[in-house]
Structures are given as C-alpha cells and as structure tokens.
Scaffold this motif. Structure first.
Motif, short mmCIF file in Angstrom:
data_model
loop_
_atom_site.label_atom_id
_atom_site.label_comp_id
_atom_site.label_asym_id
_atom_site.label_seq_id
_atom_site.Cartn_x
_atom_site.Cartn_y
_atom_site.Cartn_z
N GLN A 135 29.14 49.55 49.06
CA GLN A 135 30.40 50.08 49.59
C GLN A 135 30.74 51.37 48.86
O GLN A 135 30.44 51.52 47.67
N SER A 136 31.39 52.27 49.58
CA SER A 136 31.63 53.60 49.05
C SER A 136 33.07 53.79 48.60
O SER A 136 34.00 53.56 49.38
N THR A 137 33.25 54.23 47.36
CA THR A 137 34.58 54.59 46.89
C THR A 137 35.18 55.68 47.76
O THR A 137 36.37 55.65 48.09
N ASN A 138 34.36 56.61 48.17
CA ASN A 138 34.88 57.81 48.83
C ASN A 138 35.01 57.67 50.34
O ASN A 138 35.80 58.37 50.95
N MET A 139 34.25 56.77 50.94
CA MET A 139 34.34 56.59 52.40
C MET A 139 35.00 55.27 52.79
O MET A 139 35.65 55.19 53.81
N ASP A 140 34.82 54.22 51.98
CA ASP A 140 35.46 52.94 52.26
C ASP A 140 36.75 52.77 51.46
O ASP A 140 37.53 51.85 51.73
N GLY A 141 36.95 53.60 50.47
CA GLY A 141 38.18 53.52 49.67
C GLY A 141 38.19 52.41 48.66
O GLY A 141 39.25 51.95 48.24
N VAL A 142 37.01 51.93 48.27
CA VAL A 142 36.97 50.81 47.33
C VAL A 142 36.11 51.14 46.12
O VAL A 142 34.91 51.31 46.21
N CYS A 143 36.76 51.27 44.98
CA CYS A 143 36.04 51.39 43.72
C CYS A 143 35.98 49.98 43.13
O CYS A 143 37.01 49.32 42.97
N SER A 144 34.79 49.48 42.86
CA SER A 144 34.60 48.10 42.38
C SER A 144 35.36 47.10 43.25
O SER A 144 36.37 46.51 42.83
N PRO A 145 34.91 46.90 44.49
CA PRO A 145 35.62 45.98 45.39
C PRO A 145 35.75 44.59 44.77
O PRO A 145 34.79 44.06 44.19
N ALA A 146 36.95 44.02 44.89
CA ALA A 146 37.24 42.73 44.24
C ALA A 146 36.26 41.65 44.67
O ALA A 146 35.94 40.75 43.89
N SER A 147 35.78 41.74 45.90
CA SER A 147 34.86 40.71 46.40
C SER A 147 33.54 40.72 45.64
O SER A 147 32.79 39.74 45.69
N ASP A 148 33.24 41.81 44.94
CA ASP A 148 32.00 41.91 44.17
C ASP A 148 32.22 41.75 42.67
O ASP A 148 31.28 41.90 41.89
N VAL A 149 33.47 41.53 42.28
CA VAL A 149 33.80 41.42 40.85
C VAL A 149 33.85 39.95 40.44
O VAL A 149 34.40 39.12 41.16
N GLU A 150 33.30 39.65 39.30
CA GLU A 150 33.40 38.29 38.78
C GLU A 150 33.60 38.33 37.27
O GLU A 150 32.96 39.13 36.57
N TYR A 151 34.51 37.49 36.80
CA TYR A 151 34.73 37.37 35.35
C TYR A 151 34.21 36.02 34.89
O TYR A 151 34.48 35.00 35.51
N LYS A 152 33.50 36.05 33.78
CA LYS A 152 32.99 34.80 33.23
C LYS A 152 33.40 34.69 31.77
O LYS A 152 33.40 35.69 31.04
N ARG A 153 33.76 33.47 31.39
CA ARG A 153 34.24 33.25 30.02
C ARG A 153 33.29 32.29 29.32
O ARG A 153 33.01 31.20 29.82
N ASP A 154 32.81 32.73 28.17
CA ASP A 154 31.94 31.86 27.39
C ASP A 154 32.77 30.90 26.54
O ASP A 154 33.99 31.09 26.38
N ALA A 155 32.10 29.92 25.97
CA ALA A 155 32.80 28.92 25.16
C ALA A 155 33.50 29.56 23.96
O ALA A 155 34.54 29.07 23.51
N ASP A 156 32.95 30.65 23.44
CA ASP A 156 33.57 31.29 22.27
C ASP A 156 34.70 32.24 22.64
O ASP A 156 35.26 32.92 21.78
N GLY A 157 35.05 32.30 23.93
CA GLY A 157 36.16 33.15 24.36
C GLY A 157 35.74 34.53 24.80
O GLY A 157 36.57 35.31 25.27
N THR A 158 34.49 34.88 24.67
CA THR A 158 34.01 36.17 25.16
C THR A 158 34.07 36.19 26.68
O THR A 158 33.68 35.23 27.34
N MET A 159 34.59 37.29 27.22
CA MET A 159 34.68 37.43 28.67
C MET A 159 33.74 38.54 29.13
O MET A 159 33.74 39.64 28.57
#
Lengths: 336, 163
Positions: free
Chosen positions: A192-216
C-alpha cells in the motif's frame, strides 16, 4: 512586522467531527481535515469525514469564525483521477475555504473548475526551493505553501523574500524529515502506498507483541521494525522510525529518524519575524485530548506574542512521540 | 479455600455483581451515540478484551449493534480476543472519554495493545468522535452517589498518575 504578526494563523488537525469542534473551541483559526478515502494522507480506519459530516463541520467552523481546509494531498494513480476530482467538487460545494493539494493534476483541476477556492500546496509536494514554489504559484495560483520541515529559519526568511505566496510551517507533531510525498517504505513492505492510498504503516499490517519480560516488539507486515524494553518509551510503528542492525554497528540503531516530535513553541517569535503566515499542528490521527491540549497551548502562546508578552509555553512533552521533542532543522541542521 | 482458588472465586463474584451495570451502560451508550458504529466498520463483530489491570476481571466487548455484548469475565475464562487493550482502569476510562490521548499512553507504555491493530484504531476513533462523557453518563445513572464516586476516582487518578 505588525501585519505579519497579526496574521499568524493557527492551523489545527481534525480526524473526526468531534475533534474539529474541539479544535475550533480551543482557538483554531483554521482546521484541516479529509474525507474517508485515499484522497488524503491520513486515510486511517475509522478516521475522517463523510460529506455529510464535513457539511456540518463547515457550518460549525464558520459560525465560530474558523476556516476549514480540505486535505486532498495524495497523488492519484495514473488514469484514476475521478475520486480526487469528485472530492474537490464536493468540497467546493460544501464551502471549504481552501484545498491542500500535492499533485499537479489535482491542482490544475481545482484551478480550472473551482478558481474561487484557495489552493494551498501540501508539504507532500516537498516544494522547498523558491523556484519550485514559484512554479506552483504561477501555474496553479497557489496562495500558500506548507514548507517541508527541513529548512532553518534563516532559509525560510530567504525563501519568503523570493516567493509570491504565504508560508505555513509545522510547529508541532511529526518531525517529518523524509522527502515528503516520495517515501515508498510502507509500499515496499505492505504493497500500500503512503502517497497514493494515504496510508503510512496501515493498521491492518501492524502488530504488537509482548514478551514475558515486558519487551514489546512492533511489526509491519511481519517484519520487526523495533523492540522496546519495558522501561523504554515507544514510537509509531513506521519503518522510518525503526531500529535496525547493520554490519558496521554493534547494536540496533535508528537508521533514518528517531521517534521524536517537533515542538517549535520557543521559536514562534522568530518564525513570525521570518515571515511565516500560518502555524500548523500535525496530528489528525490523534485524539480530542491531544487536539484540546496542543491547540489551546499554542493559542495562548500566539496570543501572548501578538500582545507583546513573553509566550506562555505549556509543557507538551507528554503528548510527543517517544516523549521526546526537538526543534529539528528549524534550529540547526546538525541535530543528529 | 486455598490461595489460588480465592482470587478465582472473588473474580466470578465480582463479575456477577457488575454485569447488570455493564449491560445497562453499553445499551445506553449505543442508544445515545449510534454514529459510533459506522466508524467501527467491519469490527462491529470483533471480540475486544479490555483488561483493567488492577480490577479482578476483564471486560469482553463485541460492539455489534444488533447483538451488543459487554460483559465482565474472569481472566482465566476470557475468550481469545480479536484485540486486547490493557491498562489501569482510570486510564482506560479517561481514554474512553478522550480526557487522555491514546497515542501518548501508548508511547509512555501505560497502554498495551495486541491482536488486530486496526480493530483497536477503529474503536479508539469511534469513541473519540463521541461528544460528552460516557463516564459521566454512566455516573448519572446512579445519581449523586454515582457522580461522587466518579469525581473521587478522577481526583485519585489525577493525584497519583499526573502528579
């Protein structure tokens, strides 16, 4: 200088109708916003305005003496201009006060079809030289340029002398050092294009993961772009602000930019003196809380300066990315 | 009753006690703010797990306007969520009311999200477009005592978290 000081407009972000009303009530001279589609560079899920919502927003803003600027600041793919043209027609019909554009074809369409509506040149056009800015002014009647965040104040002062239009500079929010409107990093990973679709890092492609030690860890399209230890402040999940390992470094580092926000509160008098006509606050993706806090703080600061008082600079660091702030290139080009 | 069983029992009792309130709250919010569902788009059917870390239970939200679900669940019996939102109770409440900024809470690491990020973003934007205070509307349901409790919670939050 007096006339310049009296026209130091505060241009404020709105991602929703409620945010627009919040911005107006907090003292915005103008609010910028976009439709719920690819015509603007904050085409985020659940954000932005329907035509019906924009109609009500224009009425509300005008009733309070504020302007509404419609961002049509993405680039139509070749041969697919209908969406942008329709958005311009709708905006003109609803009475917006200006269009913020980046694409020459969109600018030409508006200049021809809606010459009564002001054209502002988006930062997405990345016009930073007098020659480039004059071209847009002479070709499309652009009345204001939003400068890229890569110029020092003496450079802005010099540009002002050589162009026939107003200058708007960002004063708070995204640091934005990339050549704007040209970044393809998101496209490279997500398609997806920031400049043509208007999405920088689209949320649908973002994922956050948290390890047991609290590292994200933050991931985009399956690629890890940063890891934050439990005590570290975080930033947006954009590739430009990721930390990467490279052969010549022993530890991962911010190869492009650091997660830090621009805050030019202390430079407002110098910017006004350099001929800046309008101050822009970034953050259409942010909450009403952010809009209320940042707009009211800068409203007070600008009013203090206009009245000849020392500006009351509120502490806004809690709202900054990574909880760090910088004056960036406006202060010096040696900040890194 | 051993040390492990007691919290589990307490959690289930707490869930039972608060459930009528939650059902009432979500029904009222849906009636008063129907426009927020449009901003949720396809995530009206997403299972959100909202986890106020200091409370003895989590909250399961499925914001389907045709079959609203908002229930307290013991953490050990919580469904696999489409999206997880975790933080202190008052932070979450202030986020719902747009008294705090979600991005800032994320930057400071006070707010944790995982799962479907788009679902989280849509919920945040939908709630942010609500005028007025959902917390105060909820407090109003209980009259003077409700408003007094909310005011006390906010004072405590301001003193403890914001200095």
């Amino acid at each position: 200088m007096t006339s310049l000081m009296s026209s130091a407009e505060l241009i404020c972000p709105a991602g929703t109708p409620a945010a627009l009303r919040t911005a107006v009530d907090a003292g915005a001279d103008a609010v910028y916003c976009g439709f719920q589609d690819a015509t603007n560079a904050r085409n985020f899920p659940g954000l932005n305005f329907t035509p019906e919502e924009l109609a009500e927003a224009v009425v509300y803003a005008h009733s309070k003496g504020a302007k509404v600027l419609l961002a049509l600041n993405t680039y139509p793919p070749a041969g697919q201009v209908d969406l942008w043209q329709h958005a311009a027609d709708t905006g003109a019909r609803l009475g917006v006060d200006a269009f913020i554009v980046a694409d020459m074809g969109v600018a030409e369409y508006i200049a021809q079809k809606h010459p009564e509506v002001r054209l502002h040149l988006s930062v997405q056009a990345a016009a930073s030289s007098p020659e480039a800015i004059r071209y847009y002014c002479e070709s499309f009647g652009v009345k204001r340029v939003v400068l890229p965040r890569i110029l020092t104040i003496p450079e802005i002062r010099q540009v002002r002398k050589e162009i026939p239009c107003e200058i708007e500079t960002f004063i708070f929010g995204n640091h934005g050092l990339m050549v704007e409107g040209r970044c393809s990093l998101t496209n490279y990973l997500t398609g997806q294009s920031t400049n043509m679709d208007g999405v920088c890092s689209p949320a649908s492609d973002v994922e956050y993961k948290r390890d047991a030690d609290g590292t994200m860890s933050s991931q985009l399209a399956g690629f890890t772009i940063d890891c934050f230890r439990p005590e570290e402040k975080a930033g947006y999940p954009t590739i430009c602000k990721g930390r990467y390992t490279v052969p010549h470094r022993s530890e991962a580092y911010y190869a492009f930019e650091e997660p830090v926000s621009l805050n030019l509160a202390r430079l407002l008098p110098e910017l006004i003196d350099a001929g800046v006509h309008a101050f822009k606050i970034e953050g259409r993706q942010r909450s009403k809380s952010y809009v209320r806090g940042v707009v009211s703080a800068f409203r007070r600061a600008v009013d203090d300066i206009r009245a000849g008082r020392e500006a009351d600079i509120a502490d806004l660091v809690a709202l900054t990315e990574g909880q760090k702030q910088t004056q960036g290139a406006f202060e010096t080009k040696k900040w890194r | 009753m051993n040390a492990h069983v007691a919290p589990a029992v307490m959690s289930r009792v707490a869930c039972t006690v608060v459930q009528p309130l939650l059902s009432n709250v979500v029904r009222r919010v849906a009636e008063r703010h129907p426009s927020l569902f449009a901003r949720l788009g396809p995530h009206q059917s997403t299972d959100y797990l909202i986890d106020p870390v200091e409370l003895p239970f989590a909250l399961h939200l499925r914001p389907d306007p045709n079959a609203l679900l908002f229930r307290a669940v013991p953490r050990d019996a919580a469904p696999q969520p489409g999206a997880l939102i975790r933080g202190k109770f008052m932070l979450l409440l202030e986020l719902v009311d747009a008294e705090e900024d979600g991005d800032a809470a994320f930057f400071s690491r006070d707010l944790e999200v995982s799962g479907d990020t788009e679902a989280v973003v849509r919920l945040r934007n939908a709630l942010d477009d609500v005028d007025g205070s959902i917390a105060e509307e909820t407090a109003d349901m209980f009259g003077v005592p409700g408003r007094a409790i909310l005011a006390r919670l906010r004072r405590s939050y301001t003193n403890n978290e914001k200095g």
